[in-house]
Motif scaffolding. Sequence first.
Motif, PDB file in Angstrom:
ATOM      1  N   CYS A  30       0.829  -1.207   0.000  1.00 56.95           N
ATOM      2  CA  CYS A  30       0.000   0.000   0.000  1.00 56.95           C
ATOM      3  C   CYS A  30       0.865   1.259   0.000  1.00 56.95           C
ATOM      4  CB  CYS A  30      -0.909  -0.013   1.225  1.00 56.95           C
ATOM      5  SG  CYS A  30      -1.978   1.426   1.381  1.00 56.95           S
ATOM      6  N   ALA A  31       1.867   1.304   0.874  1.00 53.80           N
ATOM      7  CA  ALA A  31       2.735   2.487   0.958  1.00 53.80           C
ATOM      8  C   ALA A  31       3.503   2.706  -0.339  1.00 53.80           C
ATOM      9  CB  ALA A  31       3.702   2.336   2.132  1.00 53.80           C
ATOM     10  N   GLY A  32       4.015   1.621  -0.925  1.00 54.71           N
ATOM     11  CA  GLY A  32       4.779   1.747  -2.166  1.00 54.71           C
ATOM     12  C   GLY A  32       3.921   2.174  -3.341  1.00 54.71           C
ATOM     13  N   LEU A  33       2.721   1.592  -3.452  1.00 50.58           N
ATOM     14  CA  LEU A  33       1.830   1.943  -4.566  1.00 50.58           C
ATOM     15  C   LEU A  33       1.370   3.388  -4.484  1.00 50.58           C
ATOM     16  CD1 LEU A  33      -0.395  -1.233  -5.031  1.00 50.58           C
ATOM     17  CD2 LEU A  33       1.273  -0.301  -6.641  1.00 50.58           C
ATOM     18  N   VAL A  34       0.983   3.826  -3.281  1.00 48.37           N
ATOM     19  CA  VAL A  34       0.510   5.206  -3.133  1.00 48.37           C
ATOM     20  C   VAL A  34       1.605   6.184  -3.532  1.00 48.37           C
ATOM     21  CG1 VAL A  34      -0.157   6.958  -1.441  1.00 48.37           C
ATOM     22  CG2 VAL A  34      -1.237   4.713  -1.392  1.00 48.37           C
ATOM     23  N   SER A  35       2.808   5.979  -3.006  1.00 45.58           N
ATOM     24  CA  SER A  35       3.907   6.903  -3.305  1.00 45.58           C
ATOM     25  C   SER A  35       4.313   6.828  -4.765  1.00 45.58           C
ATOM     26  CB  SER A  35       5.106   6.595  -2.396  1.00 45.58           C
ATOM     27  OG  SER A  35       4.753   6.696  -1.030  1.00 45.58           O
ATOM     28  N   GLY A  36       4.425   5.605  -5.290  1.00 42.05           N
ATOM     29  CA  GLY A  36       4.849   5.449  -6.680  1.00 42.05           C
ATOM     30  C   GLY A  36       3.862   6.016  -7.672  1.00 42.05           C
ATOM     31  N   LEU A  37       2.574   5.779  -7.441  1.00 46.27           N
ATOM     32  CA  LEU A  37       1.564   6.297  -8.363  1.00 46.27           C
ATOM     33  C   LEU A  37       1.441   7.812  -8.283  1.00 46.27           C
ATOM     34  CD1 LEU A  37      -1.205   3.558  -7.951  1.00 46.27           C
ATOM     35  CD2 LEU A  37       0.357   3.890  -9.881  1.00 46.27           C
ATOM     36  N   LEU A  38       1.618   8.376  -7.098  1.00 48.58           N
ATOM     37  CA  LEU A  38       1.595   9.831  -6.973  1.00 48.58           C
ATOM     38  C   LEU A  38       2.755  10.476  -7.717  1.00 48.58           C
ATOM     39  CD1 LEU A  38       0.554  10.252  -3.230  1.00 48.58           C
ATOM     40  CD2 LEU A  38      -0.774  10.945  -5.219  1.00 48.58           C
ATOM     41  N   GLU A 349       6.743   0.482  19.821  1.00 47.46           N
ATOM     42  CA  GLU A 349       7.483  -0.755  19.611  1.00 47.46           C
ATOM     43  C   GLU A 349       8.564  -0.462  18.578  1.00 47.46           C
ATOM     44  OE1 GLU A 349       6.955  -5.262  17.885  1.00 47.46           O
ATOM     45  OE2 GLU A 349       5.537  -3.678  17.441  1.00 47.46           O
ATOM     46  N   THR A 350       9.677   0.044  19.033  1.00 46.40           N
ATOM     47  CA  THR A 350      10.694   0.559  18.127  1.00 46.40           C
ATOM     48  C   THR A 350      11.633  -0.511  17.592  1.00 46.40           C
ATOM     49  OG1 THR A 350      12.136   1.046  20.020  1.00 46.40           O
ATOM     50  CG2 THR A 350      10.674   2.794  19.278  1.00 46.40           C
ATOM     51  N   ARG A 351      11.665  -1.684  18.215  1.00 44.45           N
ATOM     52  CA  ARG A 351      12.577  -2.725  17.751  1.00 44.45           C
ATOM     53  C   ARG A 351      12.106  -3.277  16.409  1.00 44.45           C
ATOM     54  NH1 ARG A 351      12.985  -7.940  21.375  1.00 44.45           N
ATOM     55  NH2 ARG A 351      10.906  -8.164  20.465  1.00 44.45           N
ATOM     56  N   LYS A 352      13.012  -3.314  15.452  1.00 44.36           N
ATOM     57  CA  LYS A 352      12.671  -3.824  14.123  1.00 44.36           C
ATOM     58  C   LYS A 352      12.555  -5.351  14.182  1.00 44.36           C
ATOM     59  CE  LYS A 352      13.051   0.296  12.393  1.00 44.36           C
ATOM     60  NZ  LYS A 352      13.405   0.998  13.632  1.00 44.36           N
ATOM     61  N   THR A 353      11.575  -5.896  13.483  1.00 46.70           N
ATOM     62  CA  THR A 353      11.371  -7.335  13.431  1.00 46.70           C
ATOM     63  C   THR A 353      11.816  -7.859  12.073  1.00 46.70           C
ATOM     64  OG1 THR A 353       9.112  -7.030  12.632  1.00 46.70           O
ATOM     65  CG2 THR A 353       9.422  -7.158  15.011  1.00 46.70           C
ATOM     66  N   PRO A 354      12.277  -9.101  12.010  1.00 44.00           N
ATOM     67  CA  PRO A 354      12.796  -9.620  10.736  1.00 44.00           C
ATOM     68  C   PRO A 354      11.800  -9.577   9.600  1.00 44.00           C
ATOM     69  CG  PRO A 354      13.417 -11.059  12.566  1.00 44.00           C
ATOM     70  CD  PRO A 354      12.460 -10.048  13.119  1.00 44.00           C
ATOM     71  N   ARG A 355      10.512  -9.789   9.890  1.00 39.16           N
ATOM     72  CA  ARG A 355       9.552  -9.873   8.800  1.00 39.16           C
ATOM     73  C   ARG A 355       9.134  -8.516   8.254  1.00 39.16           C
ATOM     74  NH1 ARG A 355       4.332 -12.275  12.026  1.00 39.16           N
ATOM     75  NH2 ARG A 355       4.270 -10.773  13.738  1.00 39.16           N
ATOM     76  N   GLU A 356       9.556  -7.419   8.906  1.00 42.48           N
ATOM     77  CA  GLU A 356       9.174  -6.123   8.365  1.00 42.48           C
ATOM     78  C   GLU A 356      10.142  -5.632   7.297  1.00 42.48           C
ATOM     79  OE1 GLU A 356       9.752  -2.285  10.648  1.00 42.48           O
ATOM     80  OE2 GLU A 356      10.134  -3.731  12.244  1.00 42.48           O
ATOM     81  N   TRP A 357      11.366  -6.169   7.261  1.00 39.98           N
ATOM     82  CA  TRP A 357      12.322  -5.700   6.250  1.00 39.98           C
ATOM     83  C   TRP A 357      11.857  -5.989   4.826  1.00 39.98           C
ATOM     84  CZ3 TRP A 357      15.136  -2.121   8.029  1.00 39.98           C
ATOM     85  CH2 TRP A 357      15.658  -2.175   9.320  1.00 39.98           C
ATOM     86  N   PRO A 358      11.279  -7.164   4.539  1.00 40.63           N
ATOM     87  CA  PRO A 358      10.724  -7.354   3.188  1.00 40.63           C
ATOM     88  C   PRO A 358       9.646  -6.336   2.837  1.00 40.63           C
ATOM     89  CG  PRO A 358      10.932  -9.462   4.306  1.00 40.63           C
ATOM     90  CD  PRO A 358      11.214  -8.417   5.336  1.00 40.63           C
ATOM     91  N   ALA A 359       8.849  -5.934   3.831  1.00 41.75           N
ATOM     92  CA  ALA A 359       7.808  -4.935   3.577  1.00 41.75           C
ATOM     93  C   ALA A 359       8.432  -3.587   3.241  1.00 41.75           C
ATOM     94  CB  ALA A 359       6.888  -4.807   4.793  1.00 41.75           C
ATOM     95  N   TRP A 360       9.482  -3.213   3.972  1.00 45.60           N
ATOM     96  CA  TRP A 360      10.201  -1.971   3.662  1.00 45.60           C
ATOM     97  C   TRP A 360      10.776  -2.045   2.249  1.00 45.60           C
ATOM     98  CZ3 TRP A 360      12.703   1.830   7.307  1.00 45.60           C
ATOM     99  CH2 TRP A 360      12.034   1.892   8.532  1.00 45.60           C
ATOM    100  N   GLY A 361      11.390  -3.189   1.943  1.00 43.01           N
ATOM    101  CA  GLY A 361      11.994  -3.347   0.618  1.00 43.01           C
ATOM    102  C   GLY A 361      10.966  -3.319  -0.500  1.00 43.01           C
ATOM    103  N   LEU A 362       9.799  -3.931  -0.245  1.00 43.85           N
ATOM    104  CA  LEU A 362       8.739  -3.916  -1.252  1.00 43.85           C
ATOM    105  C   LEU A 362       8.272  -2.487  -1.513  1.00 43.85           C
ATOM    106  CD1 LEU A 362       6.642  -5.320  -3.049  1.00 43.85           C
ATOM    107  CD2 LEU A 362       5.193  -5.562  -1.013  1.00 43.85           C
ATOM    108  N   ALA A 363       8.058  -1.714  -0.443  1.00 41.70           N
ATOM    109  CA  ALA A 363       7.611  -0.328  -0.599  1.00 41.70           C
ATOM    110  C   ALA A 363       8.644   0.489  -1.377  1.00 41.70           C
ATOM    111  CB  ALA A 363       7.356   0.292   0.772  1.00 41.70           C
ATOM    112  N   ALA A 364       9.904   0.372  -1.002  1.00 42.27           N
ATOM    113  CA  ALA A 364      10.958   1.129  -1.691  1.00 42.27           C
ATOM    114  C   ALA A 364      11.085   0.690  -3.144  1.00 42.27           C
ATOM    115  CB  ALA A 364      12.284   0.956  -0.962  1.00 42.27           C
TER     116      ALA A 364
END
Length: 492
Positions: A30-38, A349-364
């Motif tokens: 969602c974050a990647g599509l919104v930013s990319g399409l804008l 909850e500031t500690r990064k979790t392993p499964r969120e990095w793919p989400a960050w990478g997908l958005a970017a």
Amino acid sequence: MAETRVSRSAPENPVAQPRSSLMPITAGLCAGLVSGLLLRVRTTPDVDLWLHLRIGDLLRSGQRFSEGSDPLASLADRRYVPSQWLSQIGMSAVHETAGMTGIQVLRLLLVLALGAAVLCACRATTGPSPALFATALTMFGAAASWGERPQLAGMVLLALTVALWWQASVRGVVPWAVIPTTWLWTMVHGTWVLGVALGVVLLVGGVLDGCWRGRTAASVACVPAISVVTALMTPLGVSALLEPFRVSAVARLTANEWQRPELDNPVLLVVVLSTVLAVLGLLRSTPRRWTRAITVLAAFALAVWMVRTIAVGAIVLAPALAHGVATLPRRSSPLSAPQGRSPRPVGPETRKTPREWPAWGLAAGLVLVLGGSHIATNDFAAPVSPRASRALSSLPPDSVIAVDGKAVGWVQWAHRDRRPLRDLRAEVYSVPVATAYEAFQEARPGWQEYAETQGLTAVLADRGRPLDAALRGEPAWTVAAEDPDFRLWVHR
């Protein structure tokens, strides 16, 4: 002392992680599509780009804007202070090296950096999925500031400042990194003063919430003051502090983006929706309630203050919005919790979790792919056609010309021997000069006398503006060239 620091850095009321590992991926999509399409919405550069390139070229060549004749516009009766000089020099260098493609790539990278900074700020208050969803809403609300101009770099530094303050409040430490960030920001864009004001807001909220106490609170209170002092330690000195206020005082009278936004403005509506979600978060949970409450008030006030600050309000609101998004699937009633357990309030909850990095990478990745393909398939042409440009070049050297605001920056950049009556720098014109010129551009009664007084010999008019229609009824003016957007009128 060490034990106190550890206890402050531990998450309070941690957000319960979603059971489905697909939720962070969905949020990243969602974050990647919104930013990319804008990024793909506009196919023409911002009208201010050309003026900033021209000023950057002048600064790189050694030009100093002093009292006296202005090198860019003949009506300017106030000195221009290049408060965005670092951005303008950087833009000029990029354009000289890589042309318009380089400028668009720079814009893409800055938008990506903005999204990353907003996401870091949101992660200070909640988990990865709500933070990514909040980032998508924030990027939509801030999209009006994505033009090829120093303001975009200022928004990146604003988002970074928001993230630094929120992370410091969560950990109970002093946000020393805000000071060099503000120093850099001072040379990039005048919005740095809003960053200092935001620091004061978050300082008050953090103290009320008990994030900082004793000597730590005293040290945190020094950060905004030291930021201002270091901001003065730049080539502009005191002018760096005074110029943003001088610009805003004049621009509000004549520039549309400095006016209050209409209620049907789509980005304002998104910020209003975000405010509602943030308020719901305030009602549903208690961690850092003062900080979030003051932030929501400040962000909403910024959003409705003027069109130009809608993006500022969206970015300031982001962490409180993320907290509000995290509360949506929850219920305030104990009946909604499993038997024998009470509901857990939402907290940081500031500690990064392993499964969120793919989400960050997908958005970017989506931002880079969608934005990059847009750059590759568009030429981002100049606002004026080659035919009209050639007609401008053929005018006598002593021609007195008036140019519509959508094209004046480009004329100053592409036709450097021309000096239009007025350009886009609202701060270099006194109020009487600015209002008289605006009346001429709107073809209000007396516009013919104004043209005669100024000795106008050519006008590049927007075909959709009143001045173009008025010139059609004047036999003394004839069309020398035209394109789909503009007509070049010359006086016989």
